[in-house]
Write a protein that holds these residues in place. Structure first.
Motif, PDB file in Angstrom:
ATOM      1  N   THR A 615     -25.986  39.228  42.781  1.00 45.56           N
ATOM      2  CA  THR A 615     -26.762  38.522  41.935  1.00 45.56           C
ATOM      3  C   THR A 615     -27.468  37.629  43.721  1.00 45.56           C
ATOM      4  OG1 THR A 615     -28.021  36.636  40.950  1.00 45.56           O
ATOM      5  CG2 THR A 615     -25.463  36.618  41.567  1.00 45.56           C
ATOM      6  N   SER A 616     -28.389  37.096  43.693  1.00 45.84           N
ATOM      7  CA  SER A 616     -29.216  36.590  44.776  1.00 45.84           C
ATOM      8  C   SER A 616     -28.574  35.115  44.965  1.00 45.84           C
ATOM      9  CB  SER A 616     -30.282  35.833  44.298  1.00 45.84           C
ATOM     10  OG  SER A 616     -30.740  35.197  43.321  1.00 45.84           O
ATOM     11  N   PRO A 617     -28.573  34.618  46.505  1.00 46.00           N
ATOM     12  CA  PRO A 617     -28.091  33.147  47.059  1.00 46.00           C
ATOM     13  C   PRO A 617     -28.273  32.294  46.163  1.00 46.00           C
ATOM     14  CG  PRO A 617     -28.503  34.870  48.856  1.00 46.00           C
ATOM     15  CD  PRO A 617     -29.304  35.765  47.942  1.00 46.00           C
ATOM     16  N   GLU A 618     -29.685  32.772  45.688  1.00 44.41           N
ATOM     17  CA  GLU A 618     -31.007  31.605  44.782  1.00 44.41           C
ATOM     18  C   GLU A 618     -30.021  30.948  43.756  1.00 44.41           C
ATOM     19  OE1 GLU A 618     -34.583  29.889  43.920  1.00 44.41           O
ATOM     20  OE2 GLU A 618     -34.723  32.055  43.301  1.00 44.41           O
ATOM     21  N   MET A 619     -29.797  32.401  43.206  1.00 39.85           N
ATOM     22  CA  MET A 619     -28.529  32.475  41.834  1.00 39.85           C
ATOM     23  C   MET A 619     -27.735  31.926  42.296  1.00 39.85           C
ATOM     24  SD  MET A 619     -31.223  33.348  39.779  1.00 39.85           S
ATOM     25  CE  MET A 619     -30.255  33.581  38.444  1.00 39.85           C
ATOM     26  N   ILE A 620     -26.731  32.174  43.132  1.00 42.19           N
ATOM     27  CA  ILE A 620     -25.554  31.118  42.892  1.00 42.19           C
ATOM     28  C   ILE A 620     -25.613  29.646  43.098  1.00 42.19           C
ATOM     29  CG2 ILE A 620     -23.735  31.260  44.523  1.00 42.19           C
ATOM     30  CD1 ILE A 620     -23.886  34.081  44.992  1.00 42.19           C
ATOM     31  N   LYS A 621     -26.851  29.793  43.974  1.00 44.82           N
ATOM     32  CA  LYS A 621     -26.628  28.262  43.899  1.00 44.82           C
ATOM     33  C   LYS A 621     -27.232  27.773  43.398  1.00 44.82           C
ATOM     34  CE  LYS A 621     -30.130  26.693  46.487  1.00 44.82           C
ATOM     35  NZ  LYS A 621     -31.605  26.222  47.511  1.00 44.82           N
ATOM     36  N   TRP A 622     -28.004  27.975  42.204  1.00 47.06           N
ATOM     37  CA  TRP A 622     -28.474  27.208  40.682  1.00 47.06           C
ATOM     38  C   TRP A 622     -27.132  27.072  39.839  1.00 47.06           C
ATOM     39  CZ3 TRP A 622     -31.675  24.561  39.058  1.00 47.06           C
ATOM     40  CH2 TRP A 622     -33.593  24.455  40.335  1.00 47.06           C
ATOM     41  N   PHE A 623     -26.295  27.700  39.957  1.00 49.98           N
ATOM     42  CA  PHE A 623     -25.416  28.292  38.793  1.00 49.98           C
ATOM     43  C   PHE A 623     -24.263  27.186  39.240  1.00 49.98           C
ATOM     44  CE2 PHE A 623     -25.840  32.373  37.159  1.00 49.98           C
ATOM     45  CZ  PHE A 623     -25.734  31.913  36.125  1.00 49.98           C
ATOM     46  N   GLY A 624     -23.953  27.214  41.390  1.00 51.31           N
ATOM     47  CA  GLY A 624     -23.159  26.164  41.660  1.00 51.31           C
ATOM     48  C   GLY A 624     -23.181  24.363  40.975  1.00 51.31           C
ATOM     49  N   HIS A 625     -24.674  24.342  41.146  1.00 51.39           N
ATOM     50  CA  HIS A 625     -25.565  22.974  40.877  1.00 51.39           C
ATOM     51  C   HIS A 625     -25.434  23.068  39.256  1.00 51.39           C
ATOM     52  CE1 HIS A 625     -28.245  19.413  40.984  1.00 51.39           C
ATOM     53  NE2 HIS A 625     -28.794  20.290  39.467  1.00 51.39           N
ATOM     54  N   ILE A 626     -25.506  23.934  38.262  1.00 50.97           N
ATOM     55  CA  ILE A 626     -24.939  24.084  36.568  1.00 50.97           C
ATOM     56  C   ILE A 626     -24.230  23.425  36.332  1.00 50.97           C
ATOM     57  CG2 ILE A 626     -25.303  25.120  34.683  1.00 50.97           C
ATOM     58  CD1 ILE A 626     -27.691  26.526  36.085  1.00 50.97           C
ATOM     59  N   ALA A 627     -23.131  24.681  37.203  1.00 49.14           N
ATOM     60  CA  ALA A 627     -21.152  24.188  36.678  1.00 49.14           C
ATOM     61  C   ALA A 627     -21.188  23.056  37.173  1.00 49.14           C
ATOM     62  CB  ALA A 627     -20.530  24.778  37.660  1.00 49.14           C
ATOM     63  N   GLU A 628     -21.924  21.973  38.417  1.00 43.64           N
ATOM     64  CA  GLU A 628     -21.834  20.690  39.045  1.00 43.64           C
ATOM     65  C   GLU A 628     -21.786  19.670  37.631  1.00 43.64           C
ATOM     66  OE1 GLU A 628     -23.376  17.302  41.595  1.00 43.64           O
ATOM     67  OE2 GLU A 628     -22.073  19.627  42.530  1.00 43.64           O
ATOM     68  N   ALA A 629     -23.554  19.985  37.064  1.00 45.05           N
ATOM     69  CA  ALA A 629     -24.574  18.988  36.356  1.00 45.05           C
ATOM     70  C   ALA A 629     -23.030  19.344  35.409  1.00 45.05           C
ATOM     71  CB  ALA A 629     -25.289  19.179  36.026  1.00 45.05           C
ATOM     72  N   ALA A 630     -22.327  20.381  34.634  1.00 41.24           N
ATOM     73  CA  ALA A 630     -22.063  20.525  33.162  1.00 41.24           C
ATOM     74  C   ALA A 630     -21.009  20.003  33.399  1.00 41.24           C
ATOM     75  CB  ALA A 630     -22.314  21.489  32.987  1.00 41.24           C
ATOM     76  N   GLU A 631     -20.180  20.185  34.623  1.00 43.04           N
ATOM     77  CA  GLU A 631     -18.261  19.223  34.667  1.00 43.04           C
ATOM     78  C   GLU A 631     -18.930  18.316  34.162  1.00 43.04           C
ATOM     79  OE1 GLU A 631     -15.148  18.531  34.518  1.00 43.04           O
ATOM     80  OE2 GLU A 631     -16.173  20.682  34.221  1.00 43.04           O
ATOM     81  N   GLU A 632     -19.938  17.563  35.247  1.00 41.88           N
ATOM     82  CA  GLU A 632     -19.833  15.750  34.793  1.00 41.88           C
ATOM     83  C   GLU A 632     -20.252  15.498  33.509  1.00 41.88           C
ATOM     84  OE1 GLU A 632     -23.712  12.811  36.960  1.00 41.88           O
ATOM     85  OE2 GLU A 632     -22.177  14.909  38.502  1.00 41.88           O
ATOM     86  N   LEU A 633     -20.703  15.930  32.840  1.00 38.76           N
ATOM     87  CA  LEU A 633     -21.063  15.644  31.465  1.00 38.76           C
ATOM     88  C   LEU A 633     -20.158  15.901  30.642  1.00 38.76           C
ATOM     89  CD1 LEU A 633     -23.142  15.387  29.480  1.00 38.76           C
ATOM     90  CD2 LEU A 633     -23.729  18.214  29.296  1.00 38.76           C
ATOM     91  N   ARG A 634     -19.525  16.813  30.825  1.00 42.12           N
ATOM     92  CA  ARG A 634     -18.199  17.288  29.978  1.00 42.12           C
ATOM     93  C   ARG A 634     -17.169  15.618  31.081  1.00 42.12           C
ATOM     94  NH1 ARG A 634     -16.123  21.175  27.263  1.00 42.12           N
ATOM     95  NH2 ARG A 634     -17.668  22.433  28.097  1.00 42.12           N
ATOM     96  N   GLN A 635     -17.102  15.927  32.302  1.00 42.69           N
ATOM     97  CA  GLN A 635     -16.419  14.702  31.608  1.00 42.69           C
ATOM     98  C   GLN A 635     -16.735  12.904  31.515  1.00 42.69           C
ATOM     99  OE1 GLN A 635     -15.632  14.263  37.011  1.00 42.69           O
ATOM    100  NE2 GLN A 635     -14.268  15.877  36.301  1.00 42.69           N
ATOM    101  N   ASP A 636     -17.822  13.241  31.102  1.00 46.72           N
ATOM    102  CA  ASP A 636     -18.748  11.678  30.698  1.00 46.72           C
ATOM    103  C   ASP A 636     -18.060  10.996  28.929  1.00 46.72           C
ATOM    104  OD1 ASP A 636     -19.599  10.014  32.991  1.00 46.72           O
ATOM    105  OD2 ASP A 636     -21.715  10.891  32.589  1.00 46.72           O
ATOM    106  N   PHE A 637     -17.986  13.211  28.113  1.00 44.29           N
ATOM    107  CA  PHE A 637     -17.563  13.144  27.589  1.00 44.29           C
ATOM    108  C   PHE A 637     -16.548  12.646  27.287  1.00 44.29           C
ATOM    109  CE2 PHE A 637     -16.356  15.324  23.373  1.00 44.29           C
ATOM    110  CZ  PHE A 637     -17.415  15.670  22.621  1.00 44.29           C
ATOM    111  N   ASP A 638     -15.261  12.977  27.852  1.00 47.33           N
ATOM    112  CA  ASP A 638     -14.064  13.176  27.463  1.00 47.33           C
ATOM    113  C   ASP A 638     -13.906  11.450  28.033  1.00 47.33           C
ATOM    114  OD1 ASP A 638     -13.680  16.000  27.320  1.00 47.33           O
ATOM    115  OD2 ASP A 638     -12.952  15.939  29.419  1.00 47.33           O
ATOM    116  N   ALA A 639     -14.536  11.094  28.910  1.00 44.63           N
ATOM    117  CA  ALA A 639     -13.974   9.514  29.141  1.00 44.63           C
ATOM    118  C   ALA A 639     -15.224   8.919  27.746  1.00 44.63           C
ATOM    119  CB  ALA A 639     -14.308   8.917  29.792  1.00 44.63           C
ATOM    120  N   MET A 640     -15.359   9.719  27.265  1.00 47.97           N
ATOM    121  CA  MET A 640     -16.622   8.754  26.167  1.00 47.97           C
ATOM    122  C   MET A 640     -15.404   8.569  25.075  1.00 47.97           C
ATOM    123  SD  MET A 640     -20.295   8.694  24.797  1.00 47.97           S
ATOM    124  CE  MET A 640     -20.601   8.050  26.234  1.00 47.97           C
TER     125      MET A 640
END
Length: 947
Positions: A615-640
């Motif tokens: 895939t494109s470098p841009e897509m790799i960058k976007w997926f990395g950003h999404i993974a970070e945002a989704a993981e932060e959301l999941r951590q907040d969910f677990d703490a809540m």
């Protein structure tokens, strides 16, 4: 037999099953089959048992609503449940015992949140189950359906996607897991499958209102013969989320099933049959994208007309007095943005999951966006991930091409070099799997480059031509010397080293039994099986107009080896069995859509090292950003969840999240009034503009000199035993001083998570309201004492951190994966705060490798728990909240450690980076929604935006 024996051994050994125990169990069983099982089959059984006992399962977390719910599920109630018993027996043939046990616990947790179907009176339960992409959600809701039928739910409706092939695929899975027979039309004798072979008693067979054929959706003409009474066995309907189908289903319920008329409204209602609706991929098609108006008192508009599919689903639910709705998705953003008070008299309440939200834990052998794109740093970036160049494939198939476009490479009807490499990579993967004894397993390649079916047909033809060329040369040995030499060099210099790199990157010391399955192979081994492998591979076009199909079931004994060319039908829900190679250049700027397109996530036991994503470098960058945002959301969910939050709390949290502009504009209508808030967030700079490095360093130097001497970083209010630090610490720094620093620091324009000027404005708004008025500032450095890595800033000499460049664009901005250490957010906590945050972290721990959880409960507090404790306090320990105190952490990065050329970064100029950890807040303060809209469009480049 061996697995049942090992299950007993596991109980004796506290769950630990060693390879010697596996061999011992097989030695006892194999003599019974010595004339039927040869040595290669014995080896395959041994490998399968290793796989089944070599991983752990993450725990679930649940937010529970505070509605009128009565606990009901207990051991007595579960006694003699036959649908679940036969499903569990069936799944034991396919899954490790740990996975079956975890499925039992998980489905109990969800079922408990539904209402007892035997409870009289009217009740309504609506929930959401959040899994991971390609992680086994269908298996989970199949187990839930079995238990619901055992408990007494009579009408079970599964909303299964928007396309016939996805609906049919789901029906086949439910035939195997629940019905127990092949649901074919006009069959007098029903052939048993799946659970029907475990328990052959036809007296418990459920009724089916739909069948497994492409045209087997709900039909009014067929439904005329259905007879539904409370005494009958449960009914299963697997239907598309399509207007005609849902309209016909609603009409049939109103005319043939309803047994009561409401005297006040004249509405026909089903009172004698409890209903369970499973909404698969519930963020897709089900969400009302029409904005409902609320008056000044918060009352919704009674005349609101929802979008078609949402209206029909709500009508279906509104036709039953006793009902439960459970949505399943891996991307829940659109569902959480549903307004929690949306309702009309005609259609009832909207689909907000007011009763519960359950987040499923992932098994340790699951590879999703978190593990894949966190591991994209370093070795794996040149192994699993294969970045495409800008020219290839865009000159072959330009972004923005129209329907009917004819892809050409250098003027010829030919695929570009990168796609040829991907096809060869797939050939190597099939060969290696064959050599590992996995030749009878399915192997798939995904080619997703366009949404237009006419263009997909051209792509298929060109791939077929290249595959035919390879096949003919190796099977007929015509003009073979050049391509054979090229493939040998490619395998030995690129593919095989990348296999070793994946094994090293993705598996640690506790995964030796997984690695045991991935034996190394030589080119000579691969070369020997290439003719057979190439002969087995077929190319299929998967879309609404093509006649091709992914007939995995027909090839279950030999394994289908397929290159699947498609678009939207391959983008969501449809499973590609044994997916090894993906060639993906479709673009979208919505998180949920992009994540669902990631068919390459899932389970790759014994062959992860041969998988590749082009895939494109841009897509790799976007997926990395999404993974970070989704993981932060999941951590907040677990703490809540650990601290007793409710679904309504979670909805508010997401709406005010600083990064989750993550779904289409129409699905976020009710998010518009929310203000941007960084409360409870961790912000860290990870993208740096080389042109601003000197100015940022000067700004930081001036800031620190203005703070005075401070104290040694080890002189914190409390330090965990054995913890040592290197750096300086300043307390009670004013908000104005922090704002001045942030305004003088330039973040890169491509910084997705952090804008320094925006954070400065947020701090001012909070300080004006009495929060974030004073700060702790820490200058954190390496503590190894390397004199070469020491630099001075603000009069303080500290060690620089080494962070490699995490971007294939060598001339682009300096980009890193993560900045701070996990312990840094605990800087200057009191012992009581530290202990309270640790307890919350341990309570939230789920053992989820996808979320980068430790293998055991954490020994140090996590960031989400720390920020929550500071924002809310801890009444048990008498800790008040500290919303007035923020934590700003400064670091120096070593430009030499970036591995970038000196023409990009001055090797003698340290790079100043910062991170801010902000306590949670319930004040609702933030930047205005107008600023939020403008800035998200500017810094994230979303075409949809929020307004």
């Amino acid at each position: 037999m061996a697995q049942k024996m090992l299950r007993r051994e596991a109980r004796v050994n506290n769950g630990d099953v060693t390879m010697s125990l596996i061999r011992k169990s097989l030695d006892k069983v194999l003599p019974l089959f010595e004339d039927e099982i040869d040595q290669s089959q014995q080896d395959e059984i041994f490998s399968e048992l290793i796989r089944r006992w070599s991983f752990s399962i993450g725990r679930n977390a649940t937010l529970k609503g505070d509605g009128n719910h009565v606990d009901w599920l207990n051991a007595e109630r579960k006694a003699n449940w036959r649908y679940w018993a036969r499903y569990a027996d069936y799944m034991e043939r396919h899954l490790p015992q740990k996975a079956v046990d975890a499925l039992d616990v998980s489905t109990d947790e969800v079922l408990q949140q539904l209402e007892d179907p035997q409870r009289p009176g009217a009740w309504d339960r609506r929930g959401l189950v959040v899994g991971h992409v390609q992680s086994g959600k269908t298996g989970n809701y199949t187990g839930l359906i079995c238990k619901a039928a055992d408990a007494g739910y009579k009408i079970i409706i599964v909303l299964a996607g928007l396309h016939n092939n996805l609906r049919s695929q789901t029906q086949v899975r439910l035939d195997e897991g629940f019905l127990g027979f092949e649901s074919l039309p006009n069959q007098e004798i029903l052939s048993p499958v799946g659970v029907g072979l475990e328990d052959t008693d036809i007296a418990i067979r459920p009724n089916n209102g739909t069948n497994r054929t492409e045209r087997g959706d709900f039909s009014t003409s067929v439904a005329r013969g259905f007879g539904v009474t409370p005494e009958d066995r449960p009914w299963l309907f697997v239907v598309k989320k399509q207007k005609t189908v849902l309209t016909n289903l609603n009409n049939w319920i109103q005319t043939r099933v309803a047994d009561h008329t409401d005297p006040a409204t004249g509405r026909k209602i089903v009172t004698n049959l409890p209903l369970l609706v499973i909404d698969d991929e519930c963020d897709h098609g089900s969400v009302d994208t029409q904005e409902q108006v609320f008056d000044e008192n918060g009352r919704p508009d009674d005349e609101h007309n929802p979008t078609t599919i949402n209206r029909l689903i709500r009508t279906l639910l509104h036709s039953f007095s006793r009902k439960a709705y459970v949505g399943y998705t891996a991307t829940p953003f659109a569902n959480i943005f549903i307004h929690n008070r949306s309702e009309t008299p005609e259609y009832g309440p909207d689909l907000f999951p007011s009763a519960f939200i359950t987040s499923l834990g992932a098994p340790s052998n699951y590879v999703g966006p978190g593990r894949l794109f966190r591991s994209a740093q370093g070795a794996a970036s040149s192994s699993l991930l294969r970045p495409l160049s800008e020219k290839d494939p865009s000159e072959w198939l330009p972004i923005g091409h129209k329907n009917g476009y004819l892809p050409r490479w250098e003027g010829a009807e030919d695929v570009p070099p990168s796609l040829k490499e991907a096809v060869r990579s797939f050939v190597y993967a099939c060969a290696v799997r064959k050599l590992r004894g996995q030749g009878s397993k399915h192997c798939s390649m995904l080619v997703h480059v366009t949404r237009f079916t006419s263009v997909q047909g051209e792509v298929k033809s060109q791939i077929e031509a290249y595959h035919r060329q390879l096949r003919d040369r190796f099977t007929r040995r015509i003009d073979i010397a050049e391509i054979e030499a090229e493939m040998r060099t490619e395998f030995e210099a690129v593919f095989r080293p990348s296999m070793a790199s994946v094994r090293e990157t993705f598996f640690d010391d506790g995964d030796e039994r997984q690695v045991e399955l991935m034996t190394d192979v030589s080119w000579g081994d691969v070369r020997e099986v290439l003719p057979d492998v190439l002969a087995d591979i077929v190319v299929r076009e998967i879309n609404g107009s093509a006649k091709d199909a992914l007939d995995y079931e027909d090839s279950r004994n030999t394994g289908l080896k397929v290159i699947a060319v498609g678009g939207d039908k391959l983008a969501r829900g449809l499973t590609l069995e044994g997916l090894c190679t993906s060639y993906f250049v479709r673009t979208t700027k919505m998180y949920d859509t992009l994540m669902q397109m990631g068919r390459w996530f899932g389970y790759r036991d014994g062959y992860l090292d041969v998988c590749r994503l082009y895939t494109s470098p841009e897509m790799i960058k976007w997926f990395g950003h999404i993974a970070e945002a989704a993981e932060e959301l999941r951590q907040d969910f677990d703490a809540m969840a650990a601290s007793g939050g409710t679904p309504r709390d979670f909805g508010l949290r997401v709406r005010s999240h600083s990064t989750l502009t993550v779904t289409s504009r129409t699905k976020m209508r009710h998010a518009k009034p929310m203000k941007i808030s960084f409360s409870g967030d961790l912000l860290q700079t990870i993208v740096f503009d080389p042109k601003a490095v000197q100015a940022n360093f000067t700004s930081g130097d001036r800031f620190l000199r203005g703070l005075g001497n401070g104290v040694d970083l080890n002189e914190q209010r409390w330090r965990a035993p054995g913890t040592n630090w290197s750096g300086r610490l300043w307390r009670q720094v004013s908000a104005e001083e922090v704002i001045d620093f942030l305004q003088g620091y330039s973040t890169h324009e491509n910084s997705y998570r952090v804008r320094s000027d925006l954070l400065a404005r947020f701090v001012r708004v909070m300080a004006d309201g009495g929060e974030l008025t004073e700060w702790t500032v820490a200058l954190v450095g390496r503590s190894d004492g390397d004199p070469e890595a020491m630099k001075c800033i603000g009069g303080c000499r500290i060690g620089m951190l080494k962070r490699s460049h995490n971007n294939s664009e060598q001339n682009g901005p300096y980009s890193i994966g993560t900045l701070i250490s996990s312990r840094d957010q605990a800087i200057d906590l009191t012992e009581a705060q530290w202990q309270a945050a640790l307890e919350l972290s341990q309570k939230a721990w789920r053992g989820d490798r996808e979320s980068d959880d430790e293998k055991g409960p954490p020994k140090n507090p996590g960031g989400p728990a720390i920020r929550r404790i500071l924002g809310e306090g801890d009444p048990v320990r008498g800790l008040r909240h500290e919303r007035e105190r923020g934590l700003l952490m400064l670091y120096l990065l070593d430009p030499k450690g970036s591995e970038l050329d000196r023409s990009v970064l001055d090797p003698d100029q340290p790079i100043l980076a910062w991170a801010a950890s902000l306590p949670g807040s319930s004040s609702g303060r933030g930047l205005s929604d107008k600023d939020y809209m403008a800035n998200t469009v500017e810094w994230e480049g979303f075409s949809d935006g929020l307004g």
